[in-house]
Design a protein around this motif. Structure first.
Motif, mmCIF file in Angstrom:
data_model
loop_
_atom_site.group_PDB
_atom_site.id
_atom_site.type_symbol
_atom_site.label_atom_id
_atom_site.label_comp_id
_atom_site.label_asym_id
_atom_site.label_seq_id
_atom_site.Cartn_x
_atom_site.Cartn_y
_atom_site.Cartn_z
ATOM 1 N N GLU A 80 -13.324 -7.579 5.616
ATOM 2 C CA GLU A 80 -12.027 -7.352 4.976
ATOM 3 C C GLU A 80 -11.547 -5.943 5.309
ATOM 4 O O GLU A 80 -12.339 -5.005 5.376
ATOM 5 C CB GLU A 80 -12.156 -7.506 3.456
ATOM 6 N N VAL A 81 -10.255 -5.819 5.520
ATOM 7 C CA VAL A 81 -9.660 -4.520 5.852
ATOM 8 C C VAL A 81 -8.475 -4.270 4.924
ATOM 9 O O VAL A 81 -7.577 -5.112 4.803
ATOM 10 C CB VAL A 81 -9.200 -4.479 7.329
ATOM 11 N N LEU A 82 -8.466 -3.106 4.272
ATOM 12 C CA LEU A 82 -7.380 -2.726 3.372
ATOM 13 C C LEU A 82 -6.168 -2.316 4.189
ATOM 14 O O LEU A 82 -6.297 -1.576 5.178
ATOM 15 C CB LEU A 82 -7.827 -1.565 2.481
ATOM 16 N N CYS A 83 -4.993 -2.785 3.758
ATOM 17 C CA CYS A 83 -3.785 -2.599 4.562
ATOM 18 C C CYS A 83 -2.580 -2.607 3.628
ATOM 19 O O CYS A 83 -2.509 -3.441 2.728
ATOM 20 C CB CYS A 83 -3.707 -3.771 5.549
ATOM 21 N N PRO A 84 -1.628 -1.697 3.819
ATOM 22 C CA PRO A 84 -0.419 -1.807 3.002
ATOM 23 C C PRO A 84 0.340 -3.080 3.363
ATOM 24 O O PRO A 84 0.382 -3.457 4.539
ATOM 25 C CB PRO A 84 0.391 -0.562 3.378
ATOM 26 N N SER A 85 0.915 -3.714 2.353
ATOM 27 C CA SER A 85 1.732 -4.901 2.630
ATOM 28 C C SER A 85 3.021 -4.493 3.344
ATOM 29 O O SER A 85 3.537 -5.221 4.184
ATOM 30 C CB SER A 85 2.072 -5.619 1.322
ATOM 31 N N PRO A 102 -7.021 -9.277 6.288
ATOM 32 C CA PRO A 102 -6.386 -8.156 5.598
ATOM 33 C C PRO A 102 -6.374 -8.365 4.095
ATOM 34 O O PRO A 102 -6.229 -9.493 3.626
ATOM 35 C CB PRO A 102 -4.951 -8.161 6.157
ATOM 36 N N VAL A 103 -6.548 -7.261 3.356
ATOM 37 C CA VAL A 103 -6.383 -7.250 1.901
ATOM 38 C C VAL A 103 -5.207 -6.320 1.643
ATOM 39 O O VAL A 103 -5.280 -5.130 1.941
ATOM 40 C CB VAL A 103 -7.660 -6.728 1.200
ATOM 41 N N PHE A 104 -4.119 -6.874 1.126
ATOM 42 C CA PHE A 104 -2.883 -6.099 1.041
ATOM 43 C C PHE A 104 -2.755 -5.327 -0.267
ATOM 44 O O PHE A 104 -3.221 -5.766 -1.313
ATOM 45 C CB PHE A 104 -1.674 -7.018 1.231
ATOM 46 N N VAL A 105 -2.116 -4.175 -0.138
ATOM 47 C CA VAL A 105 -1.928 -3.273 -1.273
ATOM 48 C C VAL A 105 -0.448 -2.874 -1.316
ATOM 49 O O VAL A 105 0.171 -2.668 -0.272
ATOM 50 C CB VAL A 105 -2.823 -2.018 -1.119
ATOM 51 N N ASP A 106 0.077 -2.746 -2.518
ATOM 52 C CA ASP A 106 1.496 -2.412 -2.718
ATOM 53 C C ASP A 106 1.789 -0.952 -2.333
ATOM 54 O O ASP A 106 0.870 -0.150 -2.131
ATOM 55 C CB ASP A 106 1.859 -2.633 -4.196
ATOM 56 N N MET A 345 -3.492 -9.823 -2.511
ATOM 57 C CA MET A 345 -2.458 -8.797 -2.625
ATOM 58 C C MET A 345 -2.614 -8.082 -3.956
ATOM 59 O O MET A 345 -2.736 -8.744 -4.996
ATOM 60 C CB MET A 345 -1.081 -9.459 -2.523
ATOM 61 N N TYR A 346 -2.641 -6.766 -3.939
ATOM 62 C CA TYR A 346 -2.770 -5.966 -5.162
ATOM 63 C C TYR A 346 -1.426 -5.331 -5.476
ATOM 64 O O TYR A 346 -0.937 -4.492 -4.730
ATOM 65 C CB TYR A 346 -3.897 -4.942 -5.008
ATOM 66 N N GLY A 347 -0.820 -5.764 -6.572
ATOM 67 C CA GLY A 347 0.552 -5.370 -6.901
ATOM 68 C C GLY A 347 1.501 -6.133 -5.994
ATOM 69 O O GLY A 347 1.173 -7.230 -5.520
ATOM 70 N N GLY A 348 2.663 -5.580 -5.753
ATOM 71 C CA GLY A 348 3.627 -6.240 -4.870
ATOM 72 C C GLY A 348 5.068 -6.014 -5.287
ATOM 73 O O GLY A 348 5.983 -6.171 -4.481
ATOM 74 N N ALA A 349 5.265 -5.613 -6.551
ATOM 75 C CA ALA A 349 6.637 -5.460 -7.060
ATOM 76 C C ALA A 349 7.389 -4.351 -6.316
ATOM 77 O O ALA A 349 8.586 -4.473 -6.061
ATOM 78 C CB ALA A 349 6.605 -5.168 -8.558
ATOM 79 N N VAL A 350 6.687 -3.275 -5.963
ATOM 80 C CA VAL A 350 7.375 -2.123 -5.378
ATOM 81 C C VAL A 350 7.875 -2.440 -3.967
ATOM 82 O O VAL A 350 9.056 -2.273 -3.661
ATOM 83 C CB VAL A 350 6.464 -0.871 -5.365
#
Ligand SMILES: *Cc1c(COP(=O)(O)O)cnc(C)c1O
Length: 384
Positions: A80-85, A102-106, A345-350
């Motif tokens: 797994e690789v952390l990546c901005p959405s 990918p593991v997406f972050v807000d 996906m962690y968060g996502g609203a922003v």
């Protein structure tokens, strides 16, 4: 690109100087028409000097550089690789090339880049689920530095190597230090729309000689040191041509000038669009950040009961298009792409909100004051 359409204002067209052709000419004259030669060496040395990093490998795209960068960090199938959405698709596609997920972050509103708080949540949750992320992709969108110290501190705390996607951020700095030099590996793009271009091209930079040598090896079909063609692992054909590196050398001479002009264009828009209700040119630079302002971006206020509504970004885009002016929505977040529908996906609203309200304006460094006035005039007209 319809280069014959002289009336059209493009988002970020190539802007060549006077020396590119000399380097290209020399390459052809000396028959260095190959993915090896003096322009490649010179281009790599120029990038090292500009970024303040000892090793560079010039490649045929930023996407290839991302792929090799992940391989250098040991990313492989099942990882797994952390990546901005909120990024261009190439950042996340490179993860898939490695067979990883990918593991997406807000994003955060300050910089529009990866949110350190969400990043911590993501790391802790992945650990709880029993898998430590193999790498972290640190993207600086539109040339705006992400929160470098916070992200690096998290990466250090959890011992996760950082791959910096500085494809849009050549010439940007954090506290005086060039972006691309903070990760174990850094990546730049010289695609036709970037701040400098080789028509198509990329580069990988590293502090560690062994990593750079491995990148060079993988980029040239992973050919072992033998007189015959001997291969023990899968390689790629990712080197940049010596001819295109010649364009790159001419372009690198112009880096400081081009950053200065992009910043002037951003400042011009901010000043001259200030009167438009509900339109904000930004994001502003947080203390410590110096953005190259690759593209000037604007955010439109959401409809509010007590304020005159700003036109939605798509209405503005069409109004500009009617004046033969190109503009584009912000990058569509990766967690909203069918390609990555099943990714965590962690968060996502922003980033979803930024995408809904944002627009990129023409920002090419060859733009004149009259060109800028043309864009501002068309926007004013659209606001009525
Ligand atoms: C342009 C870009 C890339 C890919 O670079 P190419 O040279 O076009 O392959 C990767 N990441 C980001 C954020 C980009 O903007």
């Amino acid at each position: 690109m319809r280069s014959q359409d002289h009336d059209r204002l493009y988002l970020s067209p190539p802007h060549l100087g006077r020396h590119e052709l000399n380097y290209v000419h020399k390459a052809i004259e000396d028959n260095w028409v190959a993915p090896v030669g003096p322009n490649l060496d010179g281009f790599e040395a120029d990038i090292c000097a500009a970024v303040g990093i000892p090793f560079c490998v010039a490649l045929n795209s930023g996407t290839a550089a991302l792929h090799l960068g992940l391989l250098l960090l040991g990313v492989g199938p099942g990882d797994e690789v952390l990546c901005p959405s909120f990024t261009f698709v190439a950042t996340a596609s490179a993860v898939r090339y490695c067979g990883a997920a990918p593991v997406f972050v807000d994003s955060e509103y300050d910089t529009w880049n990866i949110c350190p708080q969400r990043l911590r949540e993501a790391i802790e949750d992945r650990l709880r689920r029993g898998k430590k992320p193999k790498a972290l992709l640190l993207v600086h969108l539109y040339g705006m530095p992400a929160k470098v110290p916070e992200v690096l501190a998290l990466a250090a705390e959890f011992d996760i190597p950082v791959l910096e996607d500085a494809a849009e951020a050549l010439g940007s700095c954090w506290e005086g230090q060039p972006l691309g030099s903070f990760g174990r590996v850094g990546v730049f793009s010289f695609n036709g729309n970037k701040i400098l271009t080789t028509s198509g091209g990329g580069a990988l930079v590293a502090h560690d000689r062994a990593l750079a040598e491995r990148a060079r090896f993988l980029a040239t079909q992973a050919k072992d040191d033998a007189p015959h063609y001997q291969h023990a692992e899968v390689g790629y054909n990712y080197r940049l041509s010596n001819i295109l590196a010649g364009i790159g050398r001419g372009q690198m001479e112009l880096l400081a000038d081009r950053v200065k002009r992009r910043r002037e264009i951003f400042a011009w828009y901010r000043e001259h669009l200030a009167a438009l209700p509900g339109l904000a040119v930004g994001p502003a630079e947080p203390p410590g950040a110096r953005a190259n302002r690759w593209l000037t971006t604007v955010l439109l206020a959401p409809p509010a009961p007590d304020a005159a509504p700003a036109p939605p970004p798509e209405a503005l885009r069409r109004a500009l298009e009617a004046h033969n002016i190109e503009s584009r929505p912000l990058w569509k977040p990766m967690h909203l792409q069918p390609l990555f529908a099943d990714a965590p996906m962690y968060g996502g609203a922003v980033c979803t909100d930024l995408f809904a309200r944002g627009l990129c304006l023409p920002s090419g460094t060859a733009m004149t004051e009259a060109d800028l006035r043309r864009v501002a005039g068309a926007l004013r007209e659209a606001f009525g």
